[in-house]
Design a protein around this motif. Structure first.
Motif, short mmCIF file in Angstrom:
data_model
loop_
_atom_site.label_atom_id
_atom_site.label_comp_id
_atom_site.label_asym_id
_atom_site.label_seq_id
_atom_site.Cartn_x
_atom_site.Cartn_y
_atom_site.Cartn_z
N ARG A 1 -28.79 18.09 -20.69
CA ARG A 1 -30.10 18.38 -21.26
C ARG A 1 -30.61 17.14 -21.99
O ARG A 1 -29.97 16.64 -22.91
CB ARG A 1 -30.03 19.54 -22.25
N TRP B 1 -25.28 29.17 -21.93
CA TRP B 1 -25.17 27.72 -21.95
C TRP B 1 -24.88 27.25 -23.37
O TRP B 1 -25.59 27.62 -24.31
CB TRP B 1 -26.45 27.07 -21.45
N ASP C 1 -23.91 23.90 -25.93
CA ASP C 1 -23.79 22.45 -26.14
C ASP C 1 -22.34 22.12 -26.47
O ASP C 1 -21.79 22.65 -27.44
CB ASP C 1 -24.68 21.98 -27.29
N GLY D 1 -22.40 12.73 -26.72
CA GLY D 1 -22.87 12.44 -25.38
C GLY D 1 -23.14 10.95 -25.21
O GLY D 1 -24.26 10.50 -25.47
N VAL E 1 -27.26 15.56 -23.99
CA VAL E 1 -25.94 16.15 -24.21
C VAL E 1 -25.54 16.94 -22.98
O VAL E 1 -26.38 17.33 -22.16
CB VAL E 1 -25.90 17.07 -25.46
N ARG E 2 -24.26 17.19 -22.88
CA ARG E 2 -23.74 18.02 -21.80
C ARG E 2 -23.62 19.46 -22.28
O ARG E 2 -23.14 19.72 -23.39
CB ARG E 2 -22.37 17.49 -21.35
N GLN E 3 -24.06 20.38 -21.45
CA GLN E 3 -23.90 21.80 -21.71
C GLN E 3 -22.94 22.39 -20.69
O GLN E 3 -22.86 21.90 -19.56
CB GLN E 3 -25.24 22.53 -21.63
N TYR F 1 -33.70 19.17 -17.72
CA TYR F 1 -32.32 19.52 -17.39
C TYR F 1 -31.93 18.88 -16.05
O TYR F 1 -32.76 18.72 -15.15
CB TYR F 1 -32.16 21.03 -17.28
N GLU G 1 -21.45 18.84 -26.80
CA GLU G 1 -21.53 17.49 -27.36
C GLU G 1 -22.68 17.42 -28.35
O GLU G 1 -23.65 18.18 -28.25
CB GLU G 1 -21.79 16.45 -26.26
N ASN G 2 -22.57 16.50 -29.30
CA ASN G 2 -23.69 16.10 -30.13
C ASN G 2 -24.39 14.93 -29.47
O ASN G 2 -23.80 14.21 -28.66
CB ASN G 2 -23.22 15.67 -31.52
N THR G 3 -25.66 14.71 -29.83
CA THR G 3 -26.34 13.51 -29.34
C THR G 3 -25.76 12.29 -30.02
O THR G 3 -25.33 12.34 -31.18
CB THR G 3 -27.85 13.58 -29.62
N CYS H 1 -21.82 23.16 -15.36
CA CYS H 1 -22.26 22.23 -16.39
C CYS H 1 -23.66 21.70 -16.04
O CYS H 1 -24.09 21.77 -14.89
CB CYS H 1 -21.30 21.04 -16.51
#
Length: 238
Positions: A208, A164, A166, A54, A154-156, A217, A168-170, A205
């Motif tokens: 978070r 929901w 994840d 993300g 990150v995007r969910q 969120y 992406e990773n941070t 989408c």
């Protein structure tokens, strides 16, 4: 001769202003107007298993006004807050995150010619993006990241069962970088850009942001993703 010089300067000024008006794109969103300085052919971000982080770069940090002009490059040179002690951890009552899909923006990112799988070898790439509007609603300072990026976010996306996930990773940085924190002041605004994916599946989408005990969120928005972002697990973080 002197008169001719002044006429030439005046003409150059007019042409410069005219060119600026042509390249700047004004977009009316739900709550504010954003002027985008990038006017170039753009594309969506291709799926890459090893590049699922993300990365949300900041293009504006300042007063909460009705109209904001974004530069072509992410901002830097943040204020030093080392001697301040009026920080708080974010929660939904203090921080709001809003992705405005009414505003189509373009983002210039730097790419390296080494190891690129999907892009031509060049120094920059222009991708499609949406603005992420972050507001501080409390009377304290809130840390959001370092360098020019929002961290801890990150995007969910919602899968076919309604869960929901994840996708992406941070984003992670190395130790001892010496970078200053990104801090949002009370009644201030941050605008970051959300890169948009090339995909085959349109779904709900959200973003978070989690730093501390509470998650914040964003609003729910709809966009395309690649279905492999559901089926293939995120790479391990080191």
């Amino acid at each position: 001769m002197q008169k001719l010089i002044w006429i030439s300067i005046f003409i150059c000024t007019i042409l410069s202003c005219k060119e600026s008006n042509i390249t700047a794109q004004m977009h009316q969103g739900e709550h504010l107007v954003i002027v985008d300085s990038v006017d170039a052919e753009s594309r969506f971000v291709d799926y890459d298993f090893y590049k699922r982080h993300g990365v949300y770069s900041i293009y504006y940090l300042g007063a909460d006004t009705d109209t904001i002009q974004l530069g072509k490059h992410k901002i830097n040179g943040f204020e030093d807050f080392q001697n301040r002690n009026d920080f708080t951890l974010p929660d939904p009552s203090k921080l709001s995150i809003y992705v405005d899909t009414l505003i189509p923006l373009k983002q210039i990112i730097r790419v390296s010619g080494k190891g690129i799988r999907y892009y031509e070898l060049k120094d920059t790439l222009v991708i499609n993006a949406f603005p992420i509007i972050v507001r501080n609603h409390c009377d304290s300072l809130i840390r959001l990241g370092i360098f020019s990026e929002i961290c801890y976010m990150v995007r969910q996306a919602q899968d076919e069962t309604g869960d929901w996930v994840d996708i992406e990773n941070t984003i992670r940085f190395g130790c001892s970088t010496g970078a200053r924190d990104i801090v949002i002041k009370p009644d201030s605004l941050i605008i970051a850009l959300l890169p948009r994916y090339e995909g085959d599946y349109k779904t709900a989408c959200r973003l978070r942001f989690m730093h501390g005990k509470h998650a914040v969120y964003s609003n729910v928005f709809y966009d395309m993703i690649d279905k492999r972002q559901f089926s293939e697990p995120l790479p391990d973080q080191y």
